[in-house]
Design an enzyme around this catalytic site. Sequence first.
Site, mmCIF file in Angstrom:
data_model
loop_
_atom_site.group_PDB
_atom_site.id
_atom_site.type_symbol
_atom_site.label_atom_id
_atom_site.label_comp_id
_atom_site.label_asym_id
_atom_site.label_seq_id
_atom_site.Cartn_x
_atom_site.Cartn_y
_atom_site.Cartn_z
ATOM 1 N N ALA A 64 0.867 -1.173 0.000
ATOM 2 C CA ALA A 64 0.000 0.000 0.000
ATOM 3 C C ALA A 64 0.907 1.227 0.000
ATOM 4 O O ALA A 64 2.073 1.155 0.390
ATOM 5 C CB ALA A 64 -0.893 -0.023 1.233
ATOM 6 N N GLY A 109 0.700 -4.908 1.081
ATOM 7 C CA GLY A 109 -0.503 -4.998 0.254
ATOM 8 C C GLY A 109 -0.288 -5.779 -1.041
ATOM 9 O O GLY A 109 -1.247 -6.311 -1.610
ATOM 10 N N GLU A 112 -0.583 -9.345 -0.048
ATOM 11 C CA GLU A 112 -2.016 -9.531 0.247
ATOM 12 C C GLU A 112 -2.838 -9.603 -1.043
ATOM 13 O O GLU A 112 -3.786 -10.382 -1.137
ATOM 14 C CB GLU A 112 -2.491 -8.377 1.142
ATOM 15 C CG GLU A 112 -1.865 -8.448 2.534
ATOM 16 C CD GLU A 112 -2.062 -7.179 3.351
ATOM 17 O OE1 GLU A 112 -1.809 -6.072 2.814
ATOM 18 O OE2 GLU A 112 -2.466 -7.270 4.515
ATOM 19 N N GLU A 132 4.798 -4.743 7.579
ATOM 20 C CA GLU A 132 4.029 -3.693 8.253
ATOM 21 C C GLU A 132 4.476 -3.369 9.665
ATOM 22 O O GLU A 132 4.557 -2.200 10.043
ATOM 23 C CB GLU A 132 2.532 -4.048 8.252
ATOM 24 C CG GLU A 132 1.861 -3.917 6.891
ATOM 25 C CD GLU A 132 1.942 -5.169 6.028
ATOM 26 O OE1 GLU A 132 2.714 -6.097 6.379
ATOM 27 O OE2 GLU A 132 1.235 -5.237 5.013
HETATM 28 N N1 CAA Z 1 4.545 3.128 -1.027
HETATM 29 C C1 CAA Z 1 4.876 4.263 -1.687
HETATM 30 N N2 CAA Z 1 5.939 4.358 -2.509
HETATM 31 C C2 CAA Z 1 6.694 3.254 -2.676
HETATM 32 C C3 CAA Z 1 6.401 2.053 -2.030
HETATM 33 C C4 CAA Z 1 5.260 2.003 -1.181
HETATM 34 N N3 CAA Z 1 4.862 0.882 -0.556
HETATM 35 N N4 CAA Z 1 7.332 1.137 -2.374
HETATM 36 C C5 CAA Z 1 8.180 1.764 -3.207
HETATM 37 N N5 CAA Z 1 7.802 3.038 -3.401
HETATM 38 C C6 CAA Z 1 8.440 4.063 -4.220
HETATM 39 C C7 CAA Z 1 9.670 4.634 -3.529
HETATM 40 O O1 CAA Z 1 9.306 5.624 -2.596
HETATM 41 C C8 CAA Z 1 10.453 5.167 -4.699
HETATM 42 O O2 CAA Z 1 9.890 6.404 -5.101
HETATM 43 P P1 CAA Z 1 10.853 7.649 -5.471
HETATM 44 O O3 CAA Z 1 11.621 7.158 -6.690
HETATM 45 O O4 CAA Z 1 9.891 8.732 -5.777
HETATM 46 O O5 CAA Z 1 11.725 7.868 -4.291
HETATM 47 C C9 CAA Z 1 10.133 4.162 -5.799
HETATM 48 O O6 CAA Z 1 8.969 3.478 -5.390
HETATM 49 C C10 CAA Z 1 11.239 3.141 -5.979
HETATM 50 O O7 CAA Z 1 11.476 2.536 -4.731
HETATM 51 P P2 CAA Z 1 12.929 2.438 -4.053
HETATM 52 O O8 CAA Z 1 13.812 3.557 -4.516
HETATM 53 O O9 CAA Z 1 12.733 2.291 -2.577
HETATM 54 O O10 CAA Z 1 13.461 1.083 -4.703
HETATM 55 P P3 CAA Z 1 14.500 0.060 -4.080
HETATM 56 O O11 CAA Z 1 14.824 -0.908 -5.167
HETATM 57 O O12 CAA Z 1 15.624 0.763 -3.419
HETATM 58 O O13 CAA Z 1 13.704 -0.730 -2.926
HETATM 59 C C11 CAA Z 1 11.808 -1.866 -1.987
HETATM 60 C C12 CAA Z 1 12.597 -1.534 -3.265
HETATM 61 C C13 CAA Z 1 12.662 -2.775 -1.072
HETATM 62 C C14 CAA Z 1 10.554 -2.627 -2.422
HETATM 63 C C15 CAA Z 1 11.450 -0.567 -1.242
HETATM 64 O O14 CAA Z 1 10.856 0.343 -2.169
HETATM 65 C C16 CAA Z 1 10.505 -0.737 -0.103
HETATM 66 O O15 CAA Z 1 10.905 -1.202 0.968
HETATM 67 N N6 CAA Z 1 9.221 -0.364 -0.304
HETATM 68 C C17 CAA Z 1 8.215 -0.411 0.732
HETATM 69 C C18 CAA Z 1 7.763 -1.845 0.981
HETATM 70 C C19 CAA Z 1 6.766 -1.894 2.120
HETATM 71 O O16 CAA Z 1 7.070 -1.604 3.250
HETATM 72 N N7 CAA Z 1 5.518 -2.289 1.799
HETATM 73 C C20 CAA Z 1 4.452 -2.397 2.767
HETATM 74 C C21 CAA Z 1 3.663 -1.129 2.817
HETATM 75 S S1 CAA Z 1 2.521 -1.108 4.141
HETATM 76 C C22 CAA Z 1 1.150 -1.961 3.570
HETATM 77 O O17 CAA Z 1 1.147 -2.499 2.486
HETATM 78 C C23 CAA Z 1 -0.013 -1.963 4.506
HETATM 79 C C24 CAA Z 1 -1.107 -2.872 4.155
HETATM 80 O O18 CAA Z 1 -1.047 -4.045 4.427
HETATM 81 C C25 CAA Z 1 -2.308 -2.389 3.539
#
Ligand code: CAA
Length: 259
Positions: A64, A109, A112, A132
């Site tokens: 998400a 998400g 999920e 999360e």
């Molecule tokens: N939300 C918003 N933006 C996201 C995102 C997310 N979940 N995941 C990645 N992005 C965005 C980054 O912010 C980045 O944007 P910018 O270029 O504008 O900075 C772009 O996507 C590329 O991501 P990274 O530069 O971080 O890429 P990376 O290769 O270095 O890392 C990754 C990849 C390990 C997947 C890392 O992006 C990451 O950890 N993302 C978040 C993963 C996460 O925590 N997901 C769970 C979210 S909470 C949830 O989902 C709740 C629920 O159950 C409903």
Amino acid sequence: MTNVLLEKKGHYAVATINRPKALNALNSQVLEDLDELIGLVNADEEIRALVLTGAGEKAFVAGADIGEMSTLTKAEGEAFGKKGNDIFRKLETMPIPVIAAINGFALGGGCELSMSCDIRICADTAVFGQPEVGLGITPGFGGTQRLARLISPGMAKQLIYTARNIKADEALRIGLVNAIYPAAELMAAAEKMADTIAKNAPIAVRACKKAINEGLDADMDEALVIEEKLFGSCFETADQAEGMGAFLEKRKHEPYQNK
Ligand code: CAA
């Protein structure tokens, strides 16, 4: 719909979550487009199976949208969870089978979303996890419920409490995915599976999905009655008459008509 693409290919279709710059993260707009996609596919009788994947080479869905969630209040958080849950439940209960072709990160998400599909296959580059609690929240789009039902409750708890990501081979070992393919071969494998499903009698396939899904939520006696009724309903279809007639006449059945 700009955030979800739909391509029809004969009797199956491929849907792609299309927000690659944010690794296909699910913001409200993507969720609404996904909802619209489900409505479109459900209304199209020609589509007998659906493949769901993510745009780009890096991610299925990286979760998400953390930016959108970061300022939510308690009530807004609950409403965002409900929005995701309602749409994912619609996906899970679509009449036709849905295959998740997981082409990279399937986190939060994203994991999920894949668990709301009937079948999961992945690229050897895929990464799964429920990160999360590392962000100060619980999984919010069904993760606490579907992961514990899909794999063992103990392993689901370990993954959710530790927020540890796992690679494709571990996802296969714990039963989260059915198969792993080299990344370049994933879509062909998913489409071949969708095409195989689409060539079988569609009413029977849909009845199988309904029987399995509804039966899992019932006790065994009720579940077997669900099966009996759906089994019976197949005998008033033209496809059953053709399928069994072809067997008895020792010929290949004609293409199924969805009737
Ligand atoms: N939300 C918003 N933006 C996201 C995102 C997310 N979940 N995941 C990645 N992005 C965005 C980054 O912010 C980045 O944007 P910018 O270029 O504008 O900075 C772009 O996507 C590329 O991501 P990274 O530069 O971080 O890429 P990376 O290769 O270095 O890392 C990754 C990849 C390990 C997947 C890392 O992006 C990451 O950890 N993302 C978040 C993963 C996460 O925590 N997901 C769970 C979210 S909470 C949830 O989902 C709740 C629920 O159950 C409903």
